[in-house]
Design an enzyme around this catalytic site. Structure first.
Site, PDB file in Angstrom:
ATOM      1  N   ARG A 188       4.194 -16.145 -54.518  1.00  0.00           N
ATOM      2  CA  ARG A 188       2.828 -16.197 -53.972  1.00  0.00           C
ATOM      3  C   ARG A 188       2.292 -17.626 -54.063  1.00  0.00           C
ATOM      4  NH1 ARG A 188      -0.383 -12.446 -52.617  1.00  0.00           N
ATOM      5  NH2 ARG A 188       0.835 -10.778 -53.551  1.00  0.00           N
ATOM      6  N   MET A 214      -4.615 -10.604 -44.664  1.00  0.00           N
ATOM      7  CA  MET A 214      -4.224  -9.585 -45.628  1.00  0.00           C
ATOM      8  C   MET A 214      -3.315 -10.141 -46.729  1.00  0.00           C
ATOM      9  SD  MET A 214      -6.063  -7.417 -44.250  1.00  0.00           S
ATOM     10  CE  MET A 214      -5.795  -5.797 -44.951  1.00  0.00           C
ATOM     11  N   ARG A 215      -3.838 -11.091 -47.480  1.00  0.00           N
ATOM     12  CA  ARG A 215      -3.078 -11.684 -48.588  1.00  0.00           C
ATOM     13  C   ARG A 215      -3.984 -11.781 -49.813  1.00  0.00           C
ATOM     14  NH1 ARG A 215       2.076 -12.496 -48.962  1.00  0.00           N
ATOM     15  NH2 ARG A 215       1.683 -14.239 -50.355  1.00  0.00           N
ATOM     16  N   LEU A 223      -5.019 -13.974 -52.733  1.00  0.00           N
ATOM     17  CA  LEU A 223      -4.915 -15.434 -52.874  1.00  0.00           C
ATOM     18  C   LEU A 223      -4.957 -15.838 -54.340  1.00  0.00           C
ATOM     19  CD1 LEU A 223      -7.189 -16.065 -49.834  1.00  0.00           C
ATOM     20  CD2 LEU A 223      -4.816 -16.844 -50.014  1.00  0.00           C
ATOM     21  N   HIS A 238     -15.542  -8.081 -45.377  1.00  0.00           N
ATOM     22  CA  HIS A 238     -14.929  -6.887 -45.960  1.00  0.00           C
ATOM     23  C   HIS A 238     -15.690  -5.645 -45.491  1.00  0.00           C
ATOM     24  CE1 HIS A 238     -12.527  -4.779 -48.945  1.00  0.00           C
ATOM     25  NE2 HIS A 238     -13.619  -4.109 -49.273  1.00  0.00           N
ATOM     26  N   ASP A 297     -11.871  -9.543 -53.435  1.00  0.00           N
ATOM     27  CA  ASP A 297     -13.143  -9.011 -52.923  1.00  0.00           C
ATOM     28  C   ASP A 297     -14.276  -9.063 -53.953  1.00  0.00           C
ATOM     29  OD1 ASP A 297     -11.820  -8.415 -50.509  1.00  0.00           O
ATOM     30  OD2 ASP A 297     -11.206  -6.449 -51.249  1.00  0.00           O
ATOM     31  N   GLU A 340     -19.606  -6.139 -37.864  1.00  0.00           N
ATOM     32  CA  GLU A 340     -18.881  -7.369 -38.250  1.00  0.00           C
ATOM     33  C   GLU A 340     -19.094  -8.483 -37.217  1.00  0.00           C
ATOM     34  OE1 GLU A 340     -15.146  -5.821 -40.876  1.00  0.00           O
ATOM     35  OE2 GLU A 340     -14.772  -6.037 -38.735  1.00  0.00           O
TER      36      GLU A 340
HETATM   37  C1  GRF Z   1     -11.848  -6.174 -40.427  1.00  0.00           C
HETATM   38  O1  GRF Z   1     -12.322  -4.860 -40.498  1.00  0.00           O
HETATM   39  C2  GRF Z   1     -12.251  -6.946 -41.646  1.00  0.00           C
HETATM   40  O2  GRF Z   1     -13.420  -6.484 -42.233  1.00  0.00           O
HETATM   41  C3  GRF Z   1     -11.103  -6.704 -42.586  1.00  0.00           C
HETATM   42  O3  GRF Z   1      -9.960  -6.668 -41.765  1.00  0.00           O
HETATM   43  C4  GRF Z   1     -10.322  -6.212 -40.458  1.00  0.00           C
HETATM   44  C5  GRF Z   1      -9.754  -7.190 -39.487  1.00  0.00           C
HETATM   45  O4  GRF Z   1      -9.811  -6.735 -38.163  1.00  0.00           O
HETATM   46  N1  GRF Z   1     -11.048  -7.739 -43.598  1.00  0.00           N
HETATM   47  P1  GRF Z   1      -9.466  -7.734 -36.963  1.00  0.00           P
HETATM   48  O5  GRF Z   1      -8.061  -8.269 -37.219  1.00  0.00           O
HETATM   49  O6  GRF Z   1     -10.481  -8.829 -36.990  1.00  0.00           O
HETATM   50  O7  GRF Z   1      -9.517  -6.930 -35.709  1.00  0.00           O
END
Ligand code: GRF
Length: 190
Positions: free
Chosen positions: A69, A94-95, A97, A111, A147, A176
């Site tokens: 990592r 999706m890592r 860190l 998030h 998070d 978002e």
């Molecule tokens: C989003 O729901 C964000 O909150 C989470 O991962 C998702 C990413 O979606 N961290 P996208 O790749 O932007 O469509």
């Protein structure tokens, strides 16, 4: 005043695309925002095409090619530093860190829960299945704990007993797309 951001992503990249569309080359008072680059750890991420559509350079750093990592994070740090951004923006990156990253890079994340509730990768499902009547989205600073960095902004939405998971996700994403660009502008202005 011109400020630049680098965006990190792993998958679909709808937030990535939304940020590029809303902010790249745009002016907010005296602030002009430039998306310098998008970086992914997944060579087949759909977001690659989304960024390229807007002429944003994409760098692929496949985490599978690294033995640890920390060695991946060190390379990621050098790559980001090459672009010298004012802010690094995680959008579905999706890592987990390590401090190798968090001690060097000033970054924020989005998030799909009302943090500190439902940390981790199943937050969307956890928010949907929870007995709470509201769910929501959090933008926060990234620190070495998943998070858990300081909360920058949050927006809640009312849940509906009759809705499907798909429609819930759609409504969460819509929140978002409103919240994240606004938070980025506010940080870059400060
Ligand atoms: C989003 O729901 C964000 O909150 C989470 O991962 C998702 C990413 O979606 N961290 P996208 O790749 O932007 O469509």
């Amino acid at each position: 005043m011109k400020k630049s951001i680098v965006i990190l992503f792993s998958g679909e990249g709808t937030n990535l695309e939304n940020i590029i569309r809303e902010l790249h080359g745009k002016e907010f008072g005296t602030l002009q925002i430039h998306v310098a680059c998008a970086i992914t750890n997944k060579p087949k991420a759909n977001g690659i095409k989304r960024a390229q559509k807007y002429g944003i350079p994409v760098e692929v750093l496949d985490h599978k090619k690294f033995g640890s990592r920390e060695s991946f994070d060190a390379e990621l740090v050098s790559l980001i530093q090459k672009y010298n951004p004012d802010l690094t923006v995680l959008a579905g990156f999706m890592r987990i860190l390590s401090p190798v990253f968090t001690s060097k890079i000033n970054s924020i994340n989005i998030h799909p829960s009302l943090l500190p509730l439902y940390k981790g990768g199943t937050a969307m499902k956890d928010s949907f299945e929870s007995t709470m009547k509201v769910a929501g989205i959090t933008v926060h600073w990234v620190n070495e704990e998943l998070d858990s960095g300081e909360i920058i902004d949050q927006e809640s939405l009312k849940k509906s007993d009759s809705e499907t998971f798909d429609s819930f996700c759609e409504r969460m994403h819509a929140v978002e797309y409103e919240l994240y660009p606004k938070a980025i502008v506010k940080i870059l202005k400060s």
